[in-house]
Design a protein around this motif. Structure first.
Motif, PDB file in Angstrom:
ATOM      1  N   ARG A 188      -3.660  22.065  41.555  1.00  0.00           N
ATOM      2  CA  ARG A 188      -3.008  20.629  41.321  1.00  0.00           C
ATOM      3  C   ARG A 188      -2.057  20.280  42.027  1.00  0.00           C
ATOM      4  O   ARG A 188      -1.741  18.951  42.511  1.00  0.00           O
ATOM      5  CB  ARG A 188      -2.733  20.608  39.803  1.00  0.00           C
ATOM      6  CG  ARG A 188      -2.471  19.284  39.244  1.00  0.00           C
ATOM      7  CD  ARG A 188      -1.958  19.068  37.740  1.00  0.00           C
ATOM      8  NE  ARG A 188      -3.087  19.568  36.934  1.00  0.00           N
ATOM      9  CZ  ARG A 188      -3.479  20.526  36.151  1.00  0.00           C
ATOM     10  NH1 ARG A 188      -2.461  21.469  36.178  1.00  0.00           N
ATOM     11  NH2 ARG A 188      -4.487  20.757  35.573  1.00  0.00           N
ATOM     12  N   GLN A 189      -1.302  21.307  42.455  1.00  0.00           N
ATOM     13  CA  GLN A 189      -0.193  21.252  43.179  1.00  0.00           C
ATOM     14  C   GLN A 189      -0.423  20.928  44.495  1.00  0.00           C
ATOM     15  O   GLN A 189      -0.156  19.843  45.433  1.00  0.00           O
ATOM     16  CB  GLN A 189       0.811  22.283  42.988  1.00  0.00           C
ATOM     17  CG  GLN A 189       1.543  22.687  41.760  1.00  0.00           C
ATOM     18  CD  GLN A 189       2.215  24.018  41.857  1.00  0.00           C
ATOM     19  OE1 GLN A 189       2.341  24.650  42.801  1.00  0.00           O
ATOM     20  NE2 GLN A 189       2.950  24.240  40.852  1.00  0.00           N
ATOM     21  N   ASN A 240      -1.582  17.371  44.823  1.00  0.00           N
ATOM     22  CA  ASN A 240      -0.634  16.507  44.743  1.00  0.00           C
ATOM     23  C   ASN A 240       0.097  16.274  46.010  1.00  0.00           C
ATOM     24  O   ASN A 240       0.421  15.515  46.525  1.00  0.00           O
ATOM     25  CB  ASN A 240       0.508  16.925  43.580  1.00  0.00           C
ATOM     26  CG  ASN A 240      -0.119  16.903  42.139  1.00  0.00           C
ATOM     27  OD1 ASN A 240      -0.954  15.924  42.091  1.00  0.00           O
ATOM     28  ND2 ASN A 240       0.471  17.796  41.572  1.00  0.00           N
ATOM     29  N   THR A 241       0.162  17.489  46.873  1.00  0.00           N
ATOM     30  CA  THR A 241       0.652  17.248  48.186  1.00  0.00           C
ATOM     31  C   THR A 241      -0.266  16.593  49.180  1.00  0.00           C
ATOM     32  O   THR A 241       0.416  15.684  50.042  1.00  0.00           O
ATOM     33  CB  THR A 241       0.403  18.899  48.761  1.00  0.00           C
ATOM     34  OG1 THR A 241       1.543  19.704  47.967  1.00  0.00           O
ATOM     35  CG2 THR A 241       1.258  18.815  49.990  1.00  0.00           C
ATOM     36  N   GLU A 246      -2.402  14.208  48.235  1.00  0.00           N
ATOM     37  CA  GLU A 246      -2.302  12.990  47.803  1.00  0.00           C
ATOM     38  C   GLU A 246      -1.093  12.033  48.512  1.00  0.00           C
ATOM     39  O   GLU A 246      -1.194  10.685  48.442  1.00  0.00           O
ATOM     40  CB  GLU A 246      -2.115  12.732  46.442  1.00  0.00           C
ATOM     41  CG  GLU A 246      -3.547  13.115  45.420  1.00  0.00           C
ATOM     42  CD  GLU A 246      -3.466  12.960  44.149  1.00  0.00           C
ATOM     43  OE1 GLU A 246      -2.200  12.905  43.476  1.00  0.00           O
ATOM     44  OE2 GLU A 246      -4.337  13.020  43.359  1.00  0.00           O
TER      45      GLU A 246
END
Length: 363
Positions: free
Chosen positions: A321-322, A325-326, A328
């Motif tokens: 997920r991290q 997020n990066t 994105e």
């Protein structure tokens, strides 16, 4: 009569009940009413000593009994004359009926004609009445002497009068036999002698039956009076019962309804909790019967391993997920790179498959 004699709970009350039911007009008096009005009860008992069962005073009752005795005597005398007159008329009617069907002897004709002539003249003479008491002229100007001239000869009259009792007796015998056969149809087949013997006792039998009917009527009247009293008492008891039920409903049912509803709610709540606990107990009992201690330990180890694997998967999912997020943050350029990477990967896979197939072909 002293008041204490009446107020005794035994004989006085029973005597007063008999007085009210037999000698005095029917009245709906209960024992409670009589006990609450002792002077009125004493008056009723005193009055009963001066009246008979019909309600008349003793003097009037005695005079009435003597008058009825005289009436019965006059009635008996009149009935005798009336019966004899009707029997004679029936003899004449039967004579005219017989003359149409059969031939009669000269003596029979002479007897009936003499009887008819004598009866007719006598009735007409009675209708005229005594001449000295008449205030109006006689009918058609006839006098009693004119009618007496129409009397049959004295010899024929004496002869007819001597035969008349036998004819009347025979006619009365037929009527008695008719009454006997009506009262007892089985007597129709009996002989004339046996019928005569039964007719001799018929009056006593009819008198006995009449007395039985009168006794039954008297008993029925007493029962009707008793029934009316019991009906009135029953109605009063029903009204008191209804009033008592209404008071119980108002004082107890309505006042305790809310408390009763609260207690019922608590009872249902406790009962529901008890049912839930019972279900839980049954569930635990089933589990305890199904799984042994070794199975439970193995399941515990499996659960620990699965929980550890779940934690690792959650850590990997958090890292992914991290990273996402990066990526994105790059926006549309990242999407283009992903598409180009996907196309290159697919082209590489296709070429690798083609190469493998080519190598298989040259082996």
């Amino acid at each position: 009569m002293a008041s204490g004699d009446f107020c005794s709970p035994g004989e006085g009350m029973e005597m007063l009940q008999q007085v009210c039911s037999k000698q005095l007009p029917p009245c709906n008096l209960s024992e409670e009413d009589l006990l609450q009005n002792p002077h009125f009860s004493q008056l009723l008992l005193s009055l009963s000593q001066h009246v008979d069962e019909s309600g008349l005073s003793l003097t009037l009752a005695k005079e009435q009994a003597q008058a009825w005795k005289e009436v019965r005597l006059h009635k008996t005398t009149w009935l005798r004359s009336e019966i004899l007159h009707r029997v004679i008329q029936e003899l004449l009617v039967d004579y005219y009926v017989k003359t149409q069907d059969t031939d009669l002897t000269s003596e029979d004709r002479k007897f009936h004609e003499t009887l008819e002539q004598r009866l007719l003249v006598t009735e007409l003479t009675r209708l005229l009445g005594p001449s000295q008491e008449r205030e109006v002229p006689p009918l058609l100007g006839l006098e009693k002497a004119d009618l007496l001239e129409l009397m049959p000869p004295s010899e024929d009259f004496v002869w007819m009068r001597a035969r008349l009792p036998l004819e009347v007796e025979e006619q009365l015998k037929k009527k008695c036999f008719t009454v006997l056969c009506y009262h007892n149809p089985s007597s129709d087949l009996d002989s004339e002698t046996l019928k005569a013997a039964k007719v001799w006792n018929l009056a006593e039998v009819l008198t006995g039956e009449k007395q039985q009917c009168q006794a039954a009527k008297s008993q029925q009247k007493e029962q009707m009076v008793l029934l009316e009293k019991k009906s009135a008492t029953y109605s009063q008891v029903l009204l008191r019962c209804l009033a008592l039920l209404q008071r119980l409903l108002q004082e107890h049912r309505l006042k305790t309804q809310s408390e009763l509803d609260r207690i019922n709610a608590q009872y249902l709540e406790i009962k529901c909790s008890a049912m839930i606990l019972k279900l839980r107990m049954e569930e635990l009992k089933i589990l305890s019967d199904t799984y042994t201690a070794e199975k439970v330990e193995v399941h515990r180890l499996i659960r620990d391993r699965l929980e550890g694997a779940i934690r690792l998967q959650e850590q990997d999912m958090e890292k992914s997920r991290q990273v996402l997020n990066t990526y994105e943050v790059l926006g549309e350029e990242f999407d283009k790179l992903v598409k180009e990477y996907t196309q290159l990967k697919q082209a590489t896979e296709n070429k690798r498959w083609t190469l493998q197939e080519f190598n298989k072909a040259y082996r």
